[in-house]
Design a protein around this motif. Sequence first.
Motif, PDB file in Angstrom:
ATOM      1  N   GLU A  17      11.955  48.596  67.320  1.00  0.00           N
ATOM      2  CA  GLU A  17      12.969  47.836  66.612  1.00  0.00           C
ATOM      3  C   GLU A  17      14.291  48.026  67.341  1.00  0.00           C
ATOM      4  OE1 GLU A  17      13.904  47.880  61.958  1.00  0.00           O
ATOM      5  OE2 GLU A  17      14.863  49.519  63.033  1.00  0.00           O
ATOM      6  N   VAL A  18      15.044  46.942  67.478  1.00  0.00           N
ATOM      7  CA  VAL A  18      16.336  47.033  68.173  1.00  0.00           C
ATOM      8  C   VAL A  18      17.450  46.618  67.227  1.00  0.00           C
ATOM      9  CG1 VAL A  18      17.696  46.208  70.134  1.00  0.00           C
ATOM     10  CG2 VAL A  18      15.231  46.522  70.397  1.00  0.00           C
ATOM     11  N   PHE A  19      18.447  47.451  67.123  1.00  0.00           N
ATOM     12  CA  PHE A  19      19.640  47.134  66.335  1.00  0.00           C
ATOM     13  C   PHE A  19      20.572  46.282  67.191  1.00  0.00           C
ATOM     14  CE2 PHE A  19      24.073  48.501  65.194  1.00  0.00           C
ATOM     15  CZ  PHE A  19      24.133  47.832  63.977  1.00  0.00           C
ATOM     16  N   THR A  20      21.176  45.251  66.590  1.00  0.00           N
ATOM     17  CA  THR A  20      22.077  44.378  67.345  1.00  0.00           C
ATOM     18  C   THR A  20      23.499  44.566  66.808  1.00  0.00           C
ATOM     19  OG1 THR A  20      21.673  42.506  65.864  1.00  0.00           O
ATOM     20  CG2 THR A  20      20.229  42.715  67.770  1.00  0.00           C
ATOM     21  N   PRO A  21      24.310  45.321  67.540  1.00  0.00           N
ATOM     22  CA  PRO A  21      25.584  45.780  66.969  1.00  0.00           C
ATOM     23  C   PRO A  21      26.666  44.714  66.815  1.00  0.00           C
ATOM     24  CG  PRO A  21      25.324  46.566  69.219  1.00  0.00           C
ATOM     25  CD  PRO A  21      24.048  45.880  68.862  1.00  0.00           C
ATOM     26  N   GLY A  22      26.704  43.726  67.704  1.00  0.00           N
ATOM     27  CA  GLY A  22      27.814  42.776  67.593  1.00  0.00           C
ATOM     28  C   GLY A  22      27.564  41.532  68.409  1.00  0.00           C
ATOM     29  N   LEU A  23      28.285  40.475  68.046  1.00  0.00           N
ATOM     30  CA  LEU A  23      28.102  39.207  68.754  1.00  0.00           C
ATOM     31  C   LEU A  23      29.014  39.163  69.977  1.00  0.00           C
ATOM     32  CD1 LEU A  23      26.903  36.336  68.835  1.00  0.00           C
ATOM     33  CD2 LEU A  23      28.841  35.587  67.459  1.00  0.00           C
ATOM     34  N   ASN A  24      28.416  39.194  71.158  1.00  0.00           N
ATOM     35  CA  ASN A  24      29.186  38.982  72.387  1.00  0.00           C
ATOM     36  C   ASN A  24      28.234  38.505  73.478  1.00  0.00           C
ATOM     37  OD1 ASN A  24      28.232  41.344  74.027  1.00  0.00           O
ATOM     38  ND2 ASN A  24      29.079  42.450  72.289  1.00  0.00           N
ATOM     39  N   VAL A  25      28.783  38.129  74.621  1.00  0.00           N
ATOM     40  CA  VAL A  25      27.971  37.476  75.650  1.00  0.00           C
ATOM     41  C   VAL A  25      27.026  38.438  76.365  1.00  0.00           C
ATOM     42  CG1 VAL A  25      29.692  35.682  76.055  1.00  0.00           C
ATOM     43  CG2 VAL A  25      29.739  37.753  77.459  1.00  0.00           C
ATOM     44  N   SER A  26      27.241  39.756  76.217  1.00  0.00           N
ATOM     45  CA  SER A  26      26.479  40.725  76.999  1.00  0.00           C
ATOM     46  C   SER A  26      25.366  41.416  76.229  1.00  0.00           C
ATOM     47  CB  SER A  26      27.409  41.821  77.541  1.00  0.00           C
ATOM     48  OG  SER A  26      28.555  41.260  78.076  1.00  0.00           O
ATOM     49  N   SER A  27      25.393  41.347  74.905  1.00  0.00           N
ATOM     50  CA  SER A  27      24.335  42.026  74.151  1.00  0.00           C
ATOM     51  C   SER A  27      23.749  41.052  73.132  1.00  0.00           C
ATOM     52  CB  SER A  27      24.868  43.315  73.518  1.00  0.00           C
ATOM     53  OG  SER A  27      26.038  43.066  72.798  1.00  0.00           O
ATOM     54  N   SER A  28      23.119  41.573  72.111  1.00  0.00           N
ATOM     55  CA  SER A  28      22.389  40.685  71.203  1.00  0.00           C
ATOM     56  C   SER A  28      22.941  40.747  69.787  1.00  0.00           C
ATOM     57  CB  SER A  28      20.900  41.061  71.193  1.00  0.00           C
ATOM     58  OG  SER A  28      20.369  40.877  72.484  1.00  0.00           O
TER      59      SER A  28
END
Length: 622
Positions: free
Chosen positions: A130-141
């Motif tokens: 499971e992957v947590f997605t910390p914030g909306l930006n162009v480099s992560s999810s």
Amino acid sequence: MKSWINLHPLLIKALSPAKGLVLFAVLLGGILTYPGWALAADEVRHTLSYPENRQQHILVRSEFPVSAGVTELIMPDWTPGSYLIRDFAVNVNSLTVALSDGKSLPVKKISKDRWTVNTVQAGTLVANYEVFTPGLNVSSSWVSDSFSLINGASVFLYTQNSRHLPQKLSVEADSNRGRVHTAMPLSAGNKEFLAADYDELVDSPVVVAEAPSYSFVHEGQDYALLNVGENEFWDGQKAARDVEKVVVETQSFWRTNPLTKPYWFLNFAVEGKGGLEHDHSTVIMTGRRQMGDRDSYIQWLGVVAHEFFHVWNVRRMRPQEFASYDYQTEQYTDQLWLAEGLTSYYDNLLLSRAGLITPKEYMELLANDIYRLETKPGRLLRPVTEASVDAWIRHYQPKANSVNNTISYYTKGAVISFVLDAYLRKNSRGRHDLDEVMRKMYSLYSDKPYSSDAFENVLIDVGGAGAGKLLQSLIDTTDDPGVDVALDWYGLELIRGPLTENGEAVESGFGVIWDEGKQGMVIKTVLAGSSGAIAGLMSGDEILAIGGERLKKNTLAKLMKIYNPGDNSTLLLSRRGKIETLDITMEAAIPDRFDIVLRSGFGKRHINRLQSLLGQKLRGRP
Ligand SMILES: [Zn+2]
């Protein structure tokens, strides 16, 4: 949920004869296990799904062919195009590993980004995590119930032995989450997305959203603009028309189209700003209301032009340090002034050539770049090649003191490109320019990486030894790049202030940047070399009074107008709670902007030169 019947022809095709027998036996027995048992030895398969009642998380199932012995499962630490160690493994929860028959295997974490698993014999390893997605930006999810953005490097594990293998991706999402959008092509059965290898998988962001997309074709090449978060403030049709103009102008600039499949502009009109380039797509962030304001909309168009220019400059034509990506460590290059700065020069210029901004608006953008360069003391400390190497510790992690110790390779790169371009045009009487240098670079290095002297060689080829000498000074030293000489050739002049009000009062200052987030007048940064630095001011000092007059946010401007540059006064301040007094000598305030204006003697030849640069007719005096 994926149907095995639909997958059946693909599986059979991918199976070796021995495995085919196993498949047959399993089907006869009526036992249907995970598709993993049918994994071909020459591919990796990933499946994304959403956990129930759990926002901001995504479930990943990755199936790797492995040989007997120890296998390392690795999570990238950064993603290409954004030069910062982000340690994506920090968001990986609950990793379990099993064999394709469901038998679980012990997994051991051995470093911040690696896990090991021991297998007795070759087969398929199934990793569930499971992957947590910390914030909306162009480099992560980012995963939410309204839309999701998956940037592969922040989500998918890999193994060294399988990263060169084809990767398949399935997304299991209820229809109310919307459609799946990505530059990766679909398999024949429309069930899986296909990437040639792990590099392509992480270079292909995936968006799951119910969002309008606008498609257009230019010279046989397909494009689509996806507008996630399109709202009453965002006119999708107009945005698509303008994006098409950028595409037409940029394709015409390079004169060769390297795209081999549809290109996606994945735009999020949600919040934030910025973009990240990929081979066949780009992710762009913008505010919900950004289109409502002309300057902000131009900024968005600039990002579109910037990211699309990267299709050539940095995605195909790239520094040798990026010949192949090492996702686990910093890859240092001193060429980001070329990869990013030169792209920043052309993003605004191509907006002008596409007729999306006026010559006046172009000059305002150029003046702003020069302003941002010249008002940073750090420009005197670090050449742009060194700032490029330091991207990993400086550019992506700005601190209060960054203005004093570094310079942006975007900003300086754009300004020195303008200077170089003017030099080439001037010295060849308009026969050569930077466009020609870039196209020549591309013809030489679109299919092999370039070394750090490649650009200089091509530049000398086009513009002579003098151009090479100028380049060295621009990129390897902190010398004044000479924007005034460049502007002069176009019949223009830069006005650097000082600030005037009604053409009269000159404002004073002492070289500090105020901390806007704090109550009271707290100093964020003392500019190196300023009279404030000489007086002994420090960041964190709260200035209570100037010359015995109480200082507040709403009295600052009025108080500073009392003084002329050179006047002496005293500052009352609180430093970590202790009240102190400092003597200060006022200096000219930093102007709040620079302006480019027509110089005396502006004439027809200057108009011709500007028209050639800006790609549009100047009507009257610009
Ligand atoms: Zn860029």
